[in-house]
Design a protein around this motif. Sequence first.
Motif, PDB file in Angstrom:
ATOM      1  N   LEU A  34       0.830  -1.194   0.000  1.00 44.66           N
ATOM      2  CA  LEU A  34       0.000   0.000   0.000  1.00 44.66           C
ATOM      3  C   LEU A  34       0.871   1.252   0.000  1.00 44.66           C
ATOM      4  O   LEU A  34       1.892   1.303   0.683  1.00 44.66           O
ATOM      5  CB  LEU A  34      -0.889  -0.010   1.260  1.00 44.66           C
ATOM      6  N   GLY A  35       0.465   2.212  -0.828  1.00 44.50           N
ATOM      7  CA  GLY A  35       1.158   3.496  -0.829  1.00 44.50           C
ATOM      8  C   GLY A  35       0.145   4.597  -0.636  1.00 44.50           C
ATOM      9  O   GLY A  35      -0.990   4.482  -1.106  1.00 44.50           O
ATOM     10  N   GLY A  36       0.518   5.642   0.094  1.00 41.63           N
ATOM     11  CA  GLY A  36      -0.467   6.701   0.328  1.00 41.63           C
ATOM     12  C   GLY A  36       0.161   8.066   0.527  1.00 41.63           C
ATOM     13  O   GLY A  36       1.354   8.200   0.799  1.00 41.63           O
ATOM     14  N   PHE A  37      -0.685   9.086   0.372  1.00 37.93           N
ATOM     15  CA  PHE A  37      -0.261  10.471   0.608  1.00 37.93           C
ATOM     16  C   PHE A  37      -1.091  11.082   1.718  1.00 37.93           C
ATOM     17  O   PHE A  37      -2.267  10.767   1.879  1.00 37.93           O
ATOM     18  CB  PHE A  37      -0.450  11.310  -0.668  1.00 37.93           C
ATOM     19  N   ARG A  38      -0.478  11.986   2.463  1.00 35.85           N
ATOM     20  CA  ARG A  38      -1.201  12.653   3.555  1.00 35.85           C
ATOM     21  C   ARG A  38      -1.804  13.980   3.100  1.00 35.85           C
ATOM     22  O   ARG A  38      -2.854  14.369   3.552  1.00 35.85           O
ATOM     23  CB  ARG A  38      -0.263  12.907   4.734  1.00 35.85           C
ATOM     24  N   GLY A  39      -1.098  14.670   2.234  1.00 33.71           N
ATOM     25  CA  GLY A  39      -1.556  16.020   1.863  1.00 33.71           C
ATOM     26  C   GLY A  39      -2.515  16.019   0.693  1.00 33.71           C
ATOM     27  O   GLY A  39      -3.357  15.141   0.556  1.00 33.71           O
ATOM     28  N   GLU A  40      -2.349  16.999  -0.178  1.00 32.92           N
ATOM     29  CA  GLU A  40      -3.241  17.181  -1.311  1.00 32.92           C
ATOM     30  C   GLU A  40      -2.956  16.179  -2.437  1.00 32.92           C
ATOM     31  O   GLU A  40      -3.822  15.887  -3.249  1.00 32.92           O
ATOM     32  CB  GLU A  40      -3.079  18.594  -1.880  1.00 32.92           C
ATOM     33  N   ARG A  41      -1.725  15.686  -2.467  1.00 30.81           N
ATOM     34  CA  ARG A  41      -1.327  14.854  -3.585  1.00 30.81           C
ATOM     35  C   ARG A  41      -2.144  13.566  -3.658  1.00 30.81           C
ATOM     36  O   ARG A  41      -2.472  12.980  -2.630  1.00 30.81           O
ATOM     37  CB  ARG A  41       0.156  14.520  -3.455  1.00 30.81           C
ATOM     38  N   GLN A  42      -2.498  13.159  -4.857  1.00 29.05           N
ATOM     39  CA  GLN A  42      -3.334  11.977  -5.009  1.00 29.05           C
ATOM     40  C   GLN A  42      -2.645  10.867  -5.778  1.00 29.05           C
ATOM     41  O   GLN A  42      -1.827  11.134  -6.646  1.00 29.05           O
ATOM     42  CB  GLN A  42      -4.630  12.356  -5.738  1.00 29.05           C
ATOM     43  N   VAL A  43      -3.008   9.660  -5.431  1.00 29.61           N
ATOM     44  CA  VAL A  43      -2.511   8.509  -6.177  1.00 29.61           C
ATOM     45  C   VAL A  43      -3.315   8.445  -7.475  1.00 29.61           C
ATOM     46  O   VAL A  43      -4.543   8.433  -7.445  1.00 29.61           O
ATOM     47  CB  VAL A  43      -2.707   7.202  -5.388  1.00 29.61           C
ATOM     48  N   THR A  44      -2.631   8.413  -8.609  1.00 30.97           N
ATOM     49  CA  THR A  44      -3.329   8.340  -9.897  1.00 30.97           C
ATOM     50  C   THR A  44      -3.329   6.900 -10.397  1.00 30.97           C
ATOM     51  O   THR A  44      -2.614   6.055  -9.865  1.00 30.97           O
ATOM     52  CB  THR A  44      -2.619   9.213 -10.946  1.00 30.97           C
ATOM     53  N   ALA A  45      -4.125   6.669 -11.428  1.00 26.99           N
ATOM     54  CA  ALA A  45      -4.196   5.324 -12.016  1.00 26.99           C
ATOM     55  C   ALA A  45      -2.816   4.903 -12.510  1.00 26.99           C
ATOM     56  O   ALA A  45      -2.419   3.749 -12.405  1.00 26.99           O
ATOM     57  CB  ALA A  45      -5.201   5.306 -13.161  1.00 26.99           C
ATOM     58  N   GLU A  46      -2.078   5.884 -13.014  1.00 26.35           N
ATOM     59  CA  GLU A  46      -0.737   5.598 -13.533  1.00 26.35           C
ATOM     60  C   GLU A  46       0.205   5.187 -12.408  1.00 26.35           C
ATOM     61  O   GLU A  46       0.981   4.243 -12.527  1.00 26.35           O
ATOM     62  CB  GLU A  46      -0.208   6.846 -14.234  1.00 26.35           C
ATOM     63  N   MET A  47       0.092   5.899 -11.298  1.00 26.21           N
ATOM     64  CA  MET A  47       0.940   5.566 -10.156  1.00 26.21           C
ATOM     65  C   MET A  47       0.601   4.180  -9.610  1.00 26.21           C
ATOM     66  O   MET A  47       1.472   3.446  -9.152  1.00 26.21           O
ATOM     67  CB  MET A  47       0.756   6.606  -9.037  1.00 26.21           C
ATOM     68  N   LEU A  48      -0.686   3.845  -9.692  1.00 25.33           N
ATOM     69  CA  LEU A  48      -1.105   2.523  -9.226  1.00 25.33           C
ATOM     70  C   LEU A  48      -0.474   1.438 -10.100  1.00 25.33           C
ATOM     71  O   LEU A  48      -0.062   0.391  -9.611  1.00 25.33           O
ATOM     72  CB  LEU A  48      -2.640   2.424  -9.267  1.00 25.33           C
ATOM     73  N   ARG A  49      -0.381   1.752 -11.389  1.00 28.77           N
ATOM     74  CA  ARG A  49       0.258   0.800 -12.307  1.00 28.77           C
ATOM     75  C   ARG A  49       1.739   0.624 -11.969  1.00 28.77           C
ATOM     76  O   ARG A  49       2.255  -0.481 -11.985  1.00 28.77           O
ATOM     77  CB  ARG A  49       0.096   1.260 -13.762  1.00 28.77           C
ATOM     78  N   ASP A  50       2.385   1.745 -11.644  1.00 24.77           N
ATOM     79  CA  ASP A  50       3.801   1.666 -11.249  1.00 24.77           C
ATOM     80  C   ASP A  50       3.966   0.836  -9.983  1.00 24.77           C
ATOM     81  O   ASP A  50       4.901   0.059  -9.845  1.00 24.77           O
ATOM     82  CB  ASP A  50       4.365   3.076 -11.009  1.00 24.77           C
ATOM     83  N   LEU A  51       3.020   1.034  -9.073  1.00 26.09           N
ATOM     84  CA  LEU A  51       3.061   0.301  -7.805  1.00 26.09           C
ATOM     85  C   LEU A  51       2.906  -1.193  -8.072  1.00 26.09           C
ATOM     86  O   LEU A  51       3.621  -2.028  -7.510  1.00 26.09           O
ATOM     87  CB  LEU A  51       1.918   0.796  -6.901  1.00 26.09           C
ATOM     88  N   ASP A  52       1.985  -1.498  -8.985  1.00 22.46           N
ATOM     89  CA  ASP A  52       1.726  -2.882  -9.337  1.00 22.46           C
ATOM     90  C   ASP A  52       2.979  -3.498  -9.974  1.00 22.46           C
ATOM     91  O   ASP A  52       3.362  -4.627  -9.675  1.00 22.46           O
ATOM     92  CB  ASP A  52       0.541  -2.943 -10.315  1.00 22.46           C
ATOM     93  N   ARG A  53       3.624  -2.711 -10.827  1.00 25.41           N
ATOM     94  CA  ARG A  53       4.833  -3.183 -11.491  1.00 25.41           C
ATOM     95  C   ARG A  53       5.915  -3.500 -10.451  1.00 25.41           C
ATOM     96  O   ARG A  53       6.589  -4.532 -10.543  1.00 25.41           O
ATOM     97  CB  ARG A  53       5.330  -2.126 -12.479  1.00 25.41           C
ATOM     98  N   ALA A  54       6.043  -2.627  -9.474  1.00 25.67           N
ATOM     99  CA  ALA A  54       7.038  -2.838  -8.415  1.00 25.67           C
ATOM    100  C   ALA A  54       6.753  -4.126  -7.652  1.00 25.67           C
ATOM    101  O   ALA A  54       7.652  -4.904  -7.355  1.00 25.67           O
ATOM    102  CB  ALA A  54       7.049  -1.649  -7.460  1.00 25.67           C
ATOM    103  N   ALA A  55       5.451  -4.331  -7.378  1.00 28.33           N
ATOM    104  CA  ALA A  55       5.070  -5.528  -6.624  1.00 28.33           C
ATOM    105  C   ALA A  55       5.336  -6.800  -7.423  1.00 28.33           C
ATOM    106  O   ALA A  55       5.707  -7.829  -6.871  1.00 28.33           O
ATOM    107  CB  ALA A  55       3.602  -5.453  -6.227  1.00 28.33           C
ATOM    108  N   ARG A  56       5.161  -6.697  -8.754  1.00 25.89           N
ATOM    109  CA  ARG A  56       5.339  -7.873  -9.602  1.00 25.89           C
ATOM    110  C   ARG A  56       6.807  -8.269  -9.775  1.00 25.89           C
ATOM    111  O   ARG A  56       7.111  -9.356 -10.248  1.00 25.89           O
ATOM    112  CB  ARG A  56       4.691  -7.648 -10.961  1.00 25.89           C
TER     113      ARG A  56
END
Lengths: 152, 354
Positions: free
Chosen positions: A116-138
């Motif tokens: 799981l990755g997250g932000f505290r402030g205004e910044r948002q996780v985008t669909a693209e970032m989720l893909r990067d996260l998935d790639r890292a996990a794979r």
Amino acid sequence: MINKVDYQIELDQIRVALGYDFMSLALAEPAEYDYVIRWKYASGNTNDRYKRIVLQSGRGIAGIVFKTGKPFLIPSVQKDVKPDTLFNYPITKMENLNSIGAVPVWNDARVAGVLLGGFRGERQVTAEMLRDLDRAARKGIGDLNGKELLLS
Amino acid sequence: MTPGMDLRSLLMTKLFENSSEAMFFFDRQGKALALNPAAENIVDQDILKQLYQGNPEALCGTCRGYTSETELRTCLNCYFHTPDSEEFTSYQVYLETKDKGIVPYAATFHTIDDENGIRVFMLRDLSRQFTTQEKFYQNKMMKHIIEAQENERKRISRELHDSVAQELMSAVIDLRVLKYMTADEQLLKKVKQTEVSMTRLLNDIRNLSVELRPAALDDFGLEAAFRSHFKRMEQSYGLIIEYESRLLDKRYESEIETVMYRVCQEAVLNALKYAQVDSVKVSLTENDGVLRLLIKDEGTGFIQGGEPNGTGLGLFGMQERAELVGGTFTVDSGIGRGTTILLQVPVGLSRGKE
């Protein structure tokens, strides 16, 4: 089993590489603990409350990802989660996260963990970032090989 | 005239003028002869005029039916046309009043002068008794509903715990035995995975069972149920609960135990959801025949009677439950002061029998 430090270092590295405020890894406990799922490692955390939580399959962020094997995204906790269901996601409250993405970590065609990755402030996780996260996990973390299919 | 008669007619006049009971006097044709002030007060001006003019249907302008043996409100076999029947010595009637809407009255309608056919219609306001009665009724219904809900939960919870979970448990053990029966690595790996999933499923079922209604509450009482509930709260939400208890008895009436448990559950969940704290204090004590449950957090607090964060039904529900066992429920909270919830339930001898 690879020792604790390796996971922690790897998690810290992934967090720095992907630029998240907070990152955590949920893994299943060994047989003595009935294979329950816990947030085992965290990076960028503000407290250790996450360690107390035992996750239930199908509940909460890790539970859902664990059960479905699909990535999970809440771009803005404030906007996308109704206040009365907020408590389904205790980690957002504990770490004061406003945007989270979570992906399964595979091992031999089974979901073995949740990243799981997250932000505290205004910044948002985008669909693209989720893909990067998935790639890292794979790529695999620790001794989890990251393979969704046995043949690949 | 004798002094006795004098006094009597004086009393009757006073009764007519000052009684809170509404009186209508009618002649044989249904024309109103007189209405006392109390009666004039409840009837609309227009209908009052019609009554005095002798319209026999005038009363229907204000009457909204009476309660017969078979119906709550009916005009069938109207009392007005069949006076002196057994049925109408005392009955219930609904009138549309001038300023209070439809009001239930206890009524009598009988002849007081056979010769001239004069009849009197007397009414006593029943709305207060009605509200009390309704409240009682609601309370009783609520009690039944809660009881039914708890029983149903208990049944399903037992079923899950005693039969489904047990079966699954034996299946898991069978799987574990498999590893002594083969050396096939690949097979063992697969079996291991299955065992993991099934163990997790077993835990899910146990959780479901406890969430519905903890068996510990019925089998071992409050103390055990509280301790395991708090452990679960810590595991599920990372919330630490500082619990202390001084109980004289191990067990209480099941109804009381249920109320204590449910109120505590709700209060702790509220603290967790809204107070922004990661620890809550709970104490359970018995003193002078009163069981006291205190739940205290040092969180953000809230304005009582303000716009609720959630549904606002939680507090109401706790209040209801407390009332069911004759207990009192108080909430003390304010912004920045944290929240304290106190539930007191009489137990043992001091408990009023219903």
